[in-house]
Design a protein around this motif. Structure first.
Motif, PDB file in Angstrom:
ATOM      1  N   ILE A 175     -16.243  19.095 -41.468  1.00  0.00           N
ATOM      2  CA  ILE A 175     -15.303  20.169 -41.794  1.00  0.00           C
ATOM      3  C   ILE A 175     -15.128  20.270 -43.308  1.00  0.00           C
ATOM      4  O   ILE A 175     -15.052  21.369 -43.869  1.00  0.00           O
ATOM      5  N   LEU A 176     -15.069  19.122 -43.983  1.00  0.00           N
ATOM      6  CA  LEU A 176     -14.924  19.121 -45.435  1.00  0.00           C
ATOM      7  C   LEU A 176     -16.095  19.847 -46.093  1.00  0.00           C
ATOM      8  O   LEU A 176     -15.909  20.626 -47.035  1.00  0.00           O
ATOM      9  N   ALA A 177     -17.320  19.618 -45.587  1.00  0.00           N
ATOM     10  CA  ALA A 177     -18.488  20.300 -46.146  1.00  0.00           C
ATOM     11  C   ALA A 177     -18.399  21.802 -45.927  1.00  0.00           C
ATOM     12  O   ALA A 177     -18.767  22.604 -46.796  1.00  0.00           O
ATOM     13  N   ALA A 200     -27.275  17.877 -52.576  1.00  0.00           N
ATOM     14  CA  ALA A 200     -26.323  18.230 -51.522  1.00  0.00           C
ATOM     15  C   ALA A 200     -26.503  17.334 -50.301  1.00  0.00           C
ATOM     16  O   ALA A 200     -25.519  16.907 -49.689  1.00  0.00           O
ATOM     17  N   PHE A 201     -27.756  17.039 -49.950  1.00  0.00           N
ATOM     18  CA  PHE A 201     -27.972  16.178 -48.790  1.00  0.00           C
ATOM     19  C   PHE A 201     -27.455  14.768 -49.054  1.00  0.00           C
ATOM     20  O   PHE A 201     -26.862  14.137 -48.178  1.00  0.00           O
ATOM     21  N   ALA A 202     -27.648  14.259 -50.275  1.00  0.00           N
ATOM     22  CA  ALA A 202     -27.114  12.936 -50.625  1.00  0.00           C
ATOM     23  C   ALA A 202     -25.593  12.923 -50.514  1.00  0.00           C
ATOM     24  O   ALA A 202     -25.000  11.961 -50.002  1.00  0.00           O
ATOM     25  N   ALA A 203     -24.939  14.003 -50.969  1.00  0.00           N
ATOM     26  CA  ALA A 203     -23.480  14.071 -50.859  1.00  0.00           C
ATOM     27  C   ALA A 203     -23.054  14.175 -49.402  1.00  0.00           C
ATOM     28  O   ALA A 203     -22.039  13.594 -49.003  1.00  0.00           O
ATOM     29  N   TRP A 204     -23.836  14.912 -48.591  1.00  0.00           N
ATOM     30  CA  TRP A 204     -23.554  14.963 -47.153  1.00  0.00           C
ATOM     31  C   TRP A 204     -23.626  13.566 -46.555  1.00  0.00           C
ATOM     32  O   TRP A 204     -22.765  13.185 -45.761  1.00  0.00           O
ATOM     33  N   VAL A 205     -24.654  12.802 -46.939  1.00  0.00           N
ATOM     34  CA  VAL A 205     -24.780  11.425 -46.460  1.00  0.00           C
ATOM     35  C   VAL A 205     -23.561  10.613 -46.889  1.00  0.00           C
ATOM     36  O   VAL A 205     -23.019   9.819 -46.117  1.00  0.00           O
ATOM     37  N   GLY A 206     -23.109  10.817 -48.135  1.00  0.00           N
ATOM     38  CA  GLY A 206     -21.930  10.098 -48.613  1.00  0.00           C
ATOM     39  C   GLY A 206     -20.699  10.402 -47.770  1.00  0.00           C
ATOM     40  O   GLY A 206     -19.921   9.501 -47.443  1.00  0.00           O
ATOM     41  N   MET A 207     -20.520  11.661 -47.376  1.00  0.00           N
ATOM     42  CA  MET A 207     -19.388  12.021 -46.523  1.00  0.00           C
ATOM     43  C   MET A 207     -19.557  11.456 -45.115  1.00  0.00           C
ATOM     44  O   MET A 207     -18.586  11.008 -44.489  1.00  0.00           O
ATOM     45  N   PHE A 208     -20.798  11.446 -44.626  1.00  0.00           N
ATOM     46  CA  PHE A 208     -21.057  10.877 -43.305  1.00  0.00           C
ATOM     47  C   PHE A 208     -20.769   9.372 -43.303  1.00  0.00           C
ATOM     48  O   PHE A 208     -20.136   8.850 -42.374  1.00  0.00           O
ATOM     49  N   VAL A 209     -21.219   8.670 -44.343  1.00  0.00           N
ATOM     50  CA  VAL A 209     -20.961   7.233 -44.447  1.00  0.00           C
ATOM     51  C   VAL A 209     -19.461   6.967 -44.521  1.00  0.00           C
ATOM     52  O   VAL A 209     -18.950   6.009 -43.932  1.00  0.00           O
ATOM     53  N   LEU A 326     -10.109  13.525 -40.092  1.00  0.00           N
ATOM     54  CA  LEU A 326     -10.304  14.860 -39.523  1.00  0.00           C
ATOM     55  C   LEU A 326     -11.141  15.741 -40.442  1.00  0.00           C
ATOM     56  O   LEU A 326     -11.946  16.553 -39.980  1.00  0.00           O
ATOM     57  N   SER A 327     -10.955  15.588 -41.755  1.00  0.00           N
ATOM     58  CA  SER A 327     -11.713  16.419 -42.694  1.00  0.00           C
ATOM     59  C   SER A 327     -13.189  16.073 -42.694  1.00  0.00           C
ATOM     60  O   SER A 327     -14.022  16.871 -43.139  1.00  0.00           O
ATOM     61  N   LEU A 328     -13.537  14.897 -42.172  1.00  0.00           N
ATOM     62  CA  LEU A 328     -14.928  14.464 -42.189  1.00  0.00           C
ATOM     63  C   LEU A 328     -15.585  14.522 -40.822  1.00  0.00           C
ATOM     64  O   LEU A 328     -16.778  14.246 -40.684  1.00  0.00           O
ATOM     65  N   ILE A 329     -14.816  14.876 -39.774  1.00  0.00           N
ATOM     66  CA  ILE A 329     -15.392  14.965 -38.434  1.00  0.00           C
ATOM     67  C   ILE A 329     -16.436  16.072 -38.399  1.00  0.00           C
ATOM     68  O   ILE A 329     -16.226  17.154 -38.940  1.00  0.00           O
ATOM     69  N   HIS A 330     -17.557  15.812 -37.751  1.00  0.00           N
ATOM     70  CA  HIS A 330     -18.652  16.775 -37.726  1.00  0.00           C
ATOM     71  C   HIS A 330     -18.421  17.829 -36.647  1.00  0.00           C
ATOM     72  O   HIS A 330     -17.986  17.523 -35.540  1.00  0.00           O
ATOM     73  N   ILE A 331     -18.740  19.076 -36.992  1.00  0.00           N
ATOM     74  CA  ILE A 331     -18.688  20.165 -36.030  1.00  0.00           C
ATOM     75  C   ILE A 331     -20.111  20.511 -35.620  1.00  0.00           C
ATOM     76  O   ILE A 331     -21.080  20.050 -36.214  1.00  0.00           O
ATOM     77  N   SER A 332     -20.246  21.320 -34.602  1.00  0.00           N
ATOM     78  CA  SER A 332     -21.514  21.418 -33.909  1.00  0.00           C
ATOM     79  C   SER A 332     -22.594  22.198 -34.657  1.00  0.00           C
ATOM     80  O   SER A 332     -23.763  21.930 -34.513  1.00  0.00           O
ATOM     81  N   GLU A 333     -22.220  23.194 -35.467  1.00  0.00           N
ATOM     82  CA  GLU A 333     -23.255  23.994 -36.108  1.00  0.00           C
ATOM     83  C   GLU A 333     -24.029  23.145 -37.099  1.00  0.00           C
ATOM     84  O   GLU A 333     -23.460  22.464 -37.936  1.00  0.00           O
ATOM     85  N   PRO A 334     -25.369  23.175 -37.037  1.00  0.00           N
ATOM     86  CA  PRO A 334     -26.168  22.286 -37.880  1.00  0.00           C
ATOM     87  C   PRO A 334     -26.374  22.820 -39.280  1.00  0.00           C
ATOM     88  O   PRO A 334     -26.306  24.016 -39.534  1.00  0.00           O
TER      89      PRO A 334
END
Length: 338
Positions: A175-177, A200-209, A326-334
Motif C-alpha cells: 500500500i505504501l508503494a 525502484a525494485f531495490a526499494a520495493w525489496v526494502g519495503m518487503f523486508v 498496514l502500510s506495507l501489506i501487499h495488495i493483489s495487483e502486481p
C-alpha cells in the motif's frame, strides 16, 4: 534484525544474555569493553554485494547495461539494509548494549533478492523493555527513511510497458508503494504496467523486508517490539506465526499448481512453482538456524520481565506498529521488475 535465541525449535524470543558461558554473571559480561571485530562482517558484506548483483544478472544479460542495472540495484538495496542494521546498532549503543556489527546473509539462487538481510548480535544484557522497544523499532524506521525516497526516485525513472511485453517477475504491491506511485509514477494507460527500474525494485525489496521483519517472531524486529509491549505472552503468538511460514510455502505451492491444472497446463511447471514458493520455507529455516547461534536467555528468559513501559507508550507504540504494518501489506495487483 537483532539476533536472538528461540525458547524451542520454533518458538523464538529475545535474548538478554551475552554470548559466552551460560553461568556468566550479567554484570561481569556488561563490564567487558565492547568488541568491534569486523573482518567476518566485511567478508559477508562483500559476499552479499556479489550475491545480489549475480541475482540481478540471472534475469538480465551481463551486458554493459545489465551490469549497470545490477550495480544500481545492489547499491540501493545495500543502502537500505545498512541503514536498517545500523539503526539497530546505534540504538543499542545509545542504551549501552554491546552489539556486533551487522552480519549480512548472502543467498544467491535461493532468495529472489540475493540476500536474506542481516543480523546483529547482542553481546550484553538488554536491560529493559524500553531499550528492547527502541532497538527493535530503530531498524525498520531507519530502513524506511531511505527506502521511501529511493522508491519515489526509482519509480519516477521507471518505464511504462505493455502488460505482455516482458517476462519480468510479478509481485504484489505494498500500500505504501501505491501511495508513492500516485505522486511520482508516470501515468499508466489501460493495458500497460510499470516496469520498475533497478532502484525502484531495490526499494520495493526494502519495503518487503521491512514487512517481513514486522512479523511478531522473536528473531525479527516485530518480535522484539511485541515482546517489549506484551512480555512473555508474545511467545505463544511467535510459535504459531513461525509455523505459519511453513504453511505459506505449502499453501502457495498448492495454489499455483492447482491454478495450472485448472488452466490445462498440468504439473509440468511445478519446478518453477517450488522455486517461487521457496522463500517462505527458506525464511522458516533461517529463523530456526539463527536461533541456534544466538546467546542463551537468562534464567526466566526475558530482558527485565517487570513492566517498564507506561500505558501511553504501549498504546502509541502498538498503534504505530499496526499502521506501519498496514502500510506495507501487499495488495493483489502486481508490479513488474525490470
Amino acid at each position: 534484525m537483532p539476533s536472538s535465541r528461540p525458547d524451542s525449535t520454533d518458538s523464538p524470543k529475545p535474548s538478554a544474555m551475552p554470548s559466552g558461558e551460560r553461568g556468566e554473571a550479567p554484570l561481569a559480561a556488561a563490564s567487558r569493553a565492547p568488541q568491534l571485530s569486523w573482518r567476518t562482517n566485511a567478508w559477508l558484506l562483500v559476499a552479499t554485494v556479489a550475491s545480489t548483483s549475480l541475482t540481478w544478472l540471472e534475469q538480465e544479460a551481463p551486458t554493459r547495461s545489465g551490469l549497470a542495472h545490477a550495480l544500481q540495484y545492489t547499491g540501493a538495496l545495500m543502502t537500505i539494509l545498512l541503514a536498517h542494521e545500523f539503526g539497530h546498532y546505534i540504538a543499542a549503543r545509545i542504551h549501552k548494549v554491546d552489539a556486533s556489527l551487522p552480519y549480512f546473509i548472502p543467498m544467491p539462487f535461493i532468495s529472489p533478492f540475493g540476500t536474506m538481510g542481516a543480523v546483529i548480535r547482542m553481546r550484553s544484557v538488554i536491560p529493559t523493555r524500553r531499550a528492547l522497544l527502541d532497538i527493535g523499532a530503530a531498524g525498520p524506521l531507519a530502513g524506511l527513511v531511505f527506502a521511501i525516497p529511493l522508491y519515489a526516485w526509482g519509480v519516477a525513472h521507471s518505464r511504462i510497458v505493455a502488460l505482455d511485453s516482458t517476462d519480468g517477475i510479478q509481485f504484489g504491491e505494498p500500500i505504501l508503494a501505491r501511495v508513492i506511485e500516485h505522486f511520482f509514477a508516470p501515468p499508466v494507460p489501460e493495458g500497460m504496467d510499470i516496469l520498475l527500474s533497478p532502484v525502484a525494485f531495490a526499494a520495493w525489496v526494502g519495503m518487503f523486508v521491512t514487512m517481513i521483519n514486522l512479523l511478531p517472531i522473536g528473531q525479527l524486529d516485530g518480535g522484539h517490539v511485541a515482546y517489549s509491549l506484551f512480555g512473555p505472552r508474545q511467545n505463544a503468538i511467535a510459535r504459531w506465526v513461525h509455523r505459519s511460514m511453513l504453511a505459506f510455502f505449502f499453501v502457495g505451492l498448492a495454489s499455483l499448481a492447482a491454478h495450472d491444472v485448472r488452466a490445462g497446463f498440468g504439473l509440468w511447471r511445478i519446478g518453477r512453482h517450488v522455486y517461487n514458493s521457496l522463500f517462505w520455507f527458506t525464511l522458516f529455516e533461517v529463523l530456526a538456524v539463527l536461533g541456534t547461534f544466538a546467546s542463551p536467555a537468562r534464567q526466566g528468559g526475558a530482558p527485565d520481565d517487570r513492566p517498564s513501559l507506561d500505558n501511553r507508550t504501549r498504546v502509541f507504540a502498538t498503534i504505530g506498529l499496526a499502521l506501519l504494518a498496514l502500510s506495507l501489506i501487499h495488495i493483489s495487483e502486481p508490479t513488474r521488475q525490470a
